[in-house]
Design a protein around this motif. Structure first.
Motif, PDB file in Angstrom:
ATOM      1  N   ARG A 173       0.833  -1.206   0.000  1.00  0.00           N
ATOM      2  CA  ARG A 173       0.000   0.000   0.000  1.00  0.00           C
ATOM      3  C   ARG A 173       0.864   1.251   0.000  1.00  0.00           C
ATOM      4  O   ARG A 173       0.621   2.189  -0.759  1.00  0.00           O
ATOM      5  CB  ARG A 173      -0.906  -0.027   1.226  1.00  0.00           C
ATOM      6  N   ALA A 174       1.869   1.296   0.843  1.00  0.00           N
ATOM      7  CA  ALA A 174       2.749   2.462   0.925  1.00  0.00           C
ATOM      8  C   ALA A 174       3.503   2.678  -0.384  1.00  0.00           C
ATOM      9  O   ALA A 174       3.625   3.809  -0.866  1.00  0.00           O
ATOM     10  CB  ALA A 174       3.727   2.298   2.083  1.00  0.00           C
ATOM     11  N   THR A 175       3.970   1.597  -0.969  1.00  0.00           N
ATOM     12  CA  THR A 175       4.689   1.686  -2.239  1.00  0.00           C
ATOM     13  C   THR A 175       3.775   2.216  -3.334  1.00  0.00           C
ATOM     14  O   THR A 175       4.156   3.088  -4.119  1.00  0.00           O
ATOM     15  CB  THR A 175       5.237   0.302  -2.624  1.00  0.00           C
ATOM     16  N   VAL A 218       1.170   9.307  -6.075  1.00  0.00           N
ATOM     17  CA  VAL A 218       1.502  10.720  -5.904  1.00  0.00           C
ATOM     18  C   VAL A 218       2.553  11.140  -6.928  1.00  0.00           C
ATOM     19  O   VAL A 218       2.450  12.211  -7.532  1.00  0.00           O
ATOM     20  CB  VAL A 218       1.960  10.996  -4.459  1.00  0.00           C
ATOM     21  N   ALA A 219       3.537  10.299  -7.164  1.00  0.00           N
ATOM     22  CA  ALA A 219       4.576  10.613  -8.152  1.00  0.00           C
ATOM     23  C   ALA A 219       3.995  10.752  -9.554  1.00  0.00           C
ATOM     24  O   ALA A 219       4.521  11.499 -10.374  1.00  0.00           O
ATOM     25  CB  ALA A 219       5.655   9.535  -8.133  1.00  0.00           C
ATOM     26  N   ALA A 220       2.890  10.035  -9.822  1.00  0.00           N
ATOM     27  CA  ALA A 220       2.245  10.111 -11.138  1.00  0.00           C
ATOM     28  C   ALA A 220       1.307  11.312 -11.252  1.00  0.00           C
ATOM     29  O   ALA A 220       0.697  11.530 -12.297  1.00  0.00           O
ATOM     30  CB  ALA A 220       1.460   8.824 -11.405  1.00  0.00           C
ATOM     31  N   GLY A 221       1.181  12.099 -10.177  1.00  0.00           N
ATOM     32  CA  GLY A 221       0.332  13.287 -10.229  1.00  0.00           C
ATOM     33  C   GLY A 221      -1.123  13.010  -9.936  1.00  0.00           C
ATOM     34  O   GLY A 221      -1.987  13.834 -10.239  1.00  0.00           O
ATOM     35  N   LEU A 222      -1.416  11.879  -9.322  1.00  0.00           N
ATOM     36  CA  LEU A 222      -2.794  11.541  -8.970  1.00  0.00           C
ATOM     37  C   LEU A 222      -2.986  11.717  -7.466  1.00  0.00           C
ATOM     38  O   LEU A 222      -2.017  11.869  -6.720  1.00  0.00           O
ATOM     39  CB  LEU A 222      -3.109  10.107  -9.381  1.00  0.00           C
ATOM     40  N   HIS A 223      -4.226  11.689  -7.032  1.00  0.00           N
ATOM     41  CA  HIS A 223      -4.510  11.846  -5.610  1.00  0.00           C
ATOM     42  C   HIS A 223      -4.915  10.496  -5.019  1.00  0.00           C
ATOM     43  O   HIS A 223      -5.855   9.866  -5.500  1.00  0.00           O
ATOM     44  CB  HIS A 223      -5.625  12.864  -5.381  1.00  0.00           C
TER      45      HIS A 223
END
Length: 178
Positions: free
Chosen positions: A99-101, A107-112
């Motif tokens: 889940r953390a990964t 977030v790195a992909a620009g999603l929420h």
């Protein structure tokens, strides 16, 4: 990033249902692949179930597969219980690592990460991560089952590292390695 989040927010209901169908289908296929790799009778039903998943999983094949999967993998007496120890504690830890990964990648992909595909619990800050890890849960299940078979039921730093290594595991899906 704003554009991606806006597209995420604006995603249509039918798109979300089709995405959920693909996630559930992939999860059931992975469960069957694990059972098959372990030589467990009954694994052959899982690819058939995966193909029957419809948009939004209206027939709840994810739950039907789980009712078959857990007894085949961990025995008829096994019950998935987030509050229990033993293999359940191993599963909980492994899923938390996944889940953390996944949340970091989202977030790195620009999603929420709060805006899930299927999950929408107001108190879940990582609904999208919880949705997206579903097909990868059998990787955790495989490691936890193997550890239990080896008599390992506790989490110490050595065992925790075994779960962390799953995030760097090369996995071939549909002819692509990820």
């Amino acid at each position: 990033q704003n554009g991606r989040m806006q597209a995420q927010i604006a995603a249509s209901g039918p798109l979300m249902k089709q995405l959920w169908r693909r996630i559930v289908s992939a999860k059931i296929q992975m469960q069957g692949a694990l059972l098959s790799a372990r030589g467990i009778a009954g694994a052959e039903a899982f690819p058939l179930m995966a193909r029957r998943v419809t948009s939004g999983d209206k027939e709840n094949l994810e739950a039907q597969a789980a009712r078959r999967y857990w007894p085949l993998l961990l025995g008829a007496d096994f019950r998935r219980n987030r509050d229990a120890g033993d293999v359940n504690a191993l599963l909980n830890y492994g899923y938390a690592v996944m889940r953390a990964t996944c949340a970091r990648a989202i977030v790195a992909a620009g999603l929420h990460p709060t805006l899930g595909i299927q999950r929408s619990n107001r108190g879940n800050a990582f609904a999208l991560a919880d949705d997206l890890i579903e097909p990868f849960r059998p990787l955790v299940d495989a490691l936890a089952e193997s550890m239990m078979r080896d008599g390992i039921s506790g989490l110490d730093p050595v065992q925790k590292r075994r779960f962390v290594r799953l995030i760097a595991f090369d996995l071939c899906i549909a002819g692509e390695t990820s």
